[in-house]
Design a protein around this motif. Structure first.
Motif, PDB file in Angstrom:
ATOM      1  N   LEU A  69       0.844  -1.185   0.000  1.00 20.83           N
ATOM      2  CA  LEU A  69       0.000   0.000   0.000  1.00 20.83           C
ATOM      3  C   LEU A  69       0.882   1.238   0.000  1.00 20.83           C
ATOM      4  CD1 LEU A  69      -2.951   1.141   0.536  1.00 20.83           C
ATOM      5  CD2 LEU A  69      -2.390   0.974   2.968  1.00 20.83           C
ATOM      6  N   ASN A  70       0.598   2.159  -0.900  1.00 25.77           N
ATOM      7  CA  ASN A  70       1.311   3.438  -0.885  1.00 25.77           C
ATOM      8  C   ASN A  70       0.444   4.469  -1.605  1.00 25.77           C
ATOM      9  OD1 ASN A  70       3.143   5.473  -0.631  1.00 25.77           O
ATOM     10  ND2 ASN A  70       4.612   4.661  -2.122  1.00 25.77           N
ATOM     11  N   ASN A  71      -0.309   5.237  -0.801  1.00 24.20           N
ATOM     12  CA  ASN A  71      -1.131   6.301  -1.372  1.00 24.20           C
ATOM     13  C   ASN A  71      -0.932   7.575  -0.557  1.00 24.20           C
ATOM     14  OD1 ASN A  71      -2.757   5.995   0.958  1.00 24.20           O
ATOM     15  ND2 ASN A  71      -4.152   4.585  -0.080  1.00 24.20           N
ATOM     16  N   GLU A  72      -1.789   8.529  -0.722  1.00 22.66           N
ATOM     17  CA  GLU A  72      -1.578   9.811  -0.032  1.00 22.66           C
ATOM     18  C   GLU A  72      -1.782   9.688   1.477  1.00 22.66           C
ATOM     19  OE1 GLU A  72      -5.808   9.402  -1.129  1.00 22.66           O
ATOM     20  OE2 GLU A  72      -3.937   9.257  -2.279  1.00 22.66           O
ATOM     21  N   LYS A  73      -2.443   8.591   1.923  1.00 22.20           N
ATOM     22  CA  LYS A  73      -2.751   8.454   3.357  1.00 22.20           C
ATOM     23  C   LYS A  73      -1.873   7.453   4.100  1.00 22.20           C
ATOM     24  CE  LYS A  73      -7.777   9.340   3.350  1.00 22.20           C
ATOM     25  NZ  LYS A  73      -9.067   8.648   3.602  1.00 22.20           N
ATOM     26  N   GLU A  90      -9.812   3.298   5.994  1.00 20.12           N
ATOM     27  CA  GLU A  90      -9.875   4.529   5.202  1.00 20.12           C
ATOM     28  C   GLU A  90     -10.766   5.571   5.883  1.00 20.12           C
ATOM     29  OE1 GLU A  90      -8.351   5.337   2.406  1.00 20.12           O
ATOM     30  OE2 GLU A  90      -7.580   3.437   1.616  1.00 20.12           O
TER      31      GLU A  90
END
Length: 254
Positions: free
Chosen positions: A7-11, A118
Motif C-alpha cells: 500500500l502506498n497512497n496519499e494516506k 480509510e
C-alpha cells in the motif's frame, strides 16, 4: 531496499521488507536475532530513508507469541527502534490512530497482518505465528476494535503478508488438534499419508479469522510469497539462525 509494497497512497504506506544478500546480514531487521545490533540498525535506517521517515518513528514490540495487543500513542514513538529493552513488552499486535508512527512486526514464517481503515485512519500490525493463530490474536484484536474503539469492520482493509506456505508448514497431531479445535479450519488442512504429517494453511486460517470479525473478504489480500521456498524469504524452519522480515504500516500526516 528490497520490500514487497502492499500500500502506498496519499494516506498510508505499508509493506514487508525482504531478504537481500546485498545488505548487512541479508537485510535482517530484528535485534533479537542478529550478529551485531549495529547491522540491524543500519538496515532499519535504510528502510526509514526508503519510506521517507526517521528511525525514531519506528514502534516495535517484544513479541512472545501471545494474544496481547497495545494501543500505540505518541509516547511510544521510537520504542524498540534502536534497543530491545525499550520495546513494548510481551505484545504481538499494535494499533494506532496517530500519524507518522511506523508500526513494526517481525516474522520469519509466521503470518504478518497489516490493516488500515480509510474511514477513521486506524492502522495496525499483528504477528500471528501458529501459536498466535490458535490463540486467535487477530480475531481478538478486531473484536476489541469493534467493541472498545467502535470501529466498523467493514471499513477495514487487511494485507496478510509473506509467510510459510501450506506445503512447507507440516505439523504433528498435537498442533493439528489445536487448529481443529478452532472449529473453522477443516478447509485449510490436509494430511500427507507418506509422511504422516498434517499441512496447515496459516494464512488462510488468519483470513478466516478476519472474515469472522466481519471484514469483507474482498478487502483482504494475501501475499503468496512462501518464506521457505522463495529466495527472498527468511525461514526459521529452514534455518534456525535466520533473520527477520519487518512488516510495517504508517499513516502519513495530513
Amino acid at each position: 531496499m528490497k520490500t514487497n509494497m502492499y500500500l502506498n497512497n496519499e494516506k498510508f504506506i505499508a509493506g514487508i521488507t525482504m531478504k537481500d544478500e546485498t545488505e548487512h546480514e541479508d537485510n535482517n531487521m530484528a535485534l533479537h536475532v542478529c550478529e551485531t545490533p549495529k547491522n540491524v540498525i543500519e538496515n532499519r535506517k535504510k528502510l526509514a530513508s526508503f519510506l521517507d521517515c526517521d528511525l525514531d518513528t519506528f514502534v516495535c514490540a517484544n513479541q512472545t507469541h501471545s494474544s496481547n495487543f497495545h494501543r500505540v500513542t505518541l509516547n511510544d514513538k521510537g520504542r524498540g527502534a534502536e534497543r530491545m529493552n525499550t520495546a513494548i513488552a510481551d505484545t504481538d499486535a499494535l494499533y494506532t490512530y496517530e500519524p507518522n508512527l511506523l508500526l513494526s512486526s517481525f516474522t520469519a514464517d509466521c503470518v504478518p497482518v497489516i490493516f488500515h481503515s480509510e474511514v477513521n485512519g486506524l492502522i495496525g500490525v499483528i504477528h500471528s505465528g501458529w501459536q498466535g493463530t490458535v490463540k486467535e490474536i487477530t480475531l481478538k484484536l478486531f473484536e476489541h476494535l469493534k467493541q472498545v474503539e467502535h470501529c466498523n469492520p467493514s471499513d477495514l482493509h487487511v494485507h496478510i503478508g509473506a509467510a510459510l506456505s501450506q506445503e512447507k508448514f507440516e505439523v504433528d497431531e498435537d498442533v493439528y488438534v489445536k487448529f481443529k479445535h478452532l472449529g473453522y479450519t477443516d478447509d485449510f488442512i490436509y494430511y500427507n499419508d507418506q509422511t504422516h504429517k498434517y499441512h496447515i494453511d496459516n494464512q488462510q486460517t488468519v483470513k478466516k479469522q478476519c472474515e469472522l470479525a466481519g471484514i469483507p473478504s474482498d478487502q483482504i489480500t494475501i501475499d503468496p510469497t512462501c518464506t521457505y521456498l522463495h529466495p527472498d524469504g527468511f525461514s526459521y524452519r529452514q534455518d534456525k539462525l535466520s533473520g527477520r522480515h519487518l512488516s510495517y504500516i504508517m499513516k502519513k500526516s495530513d
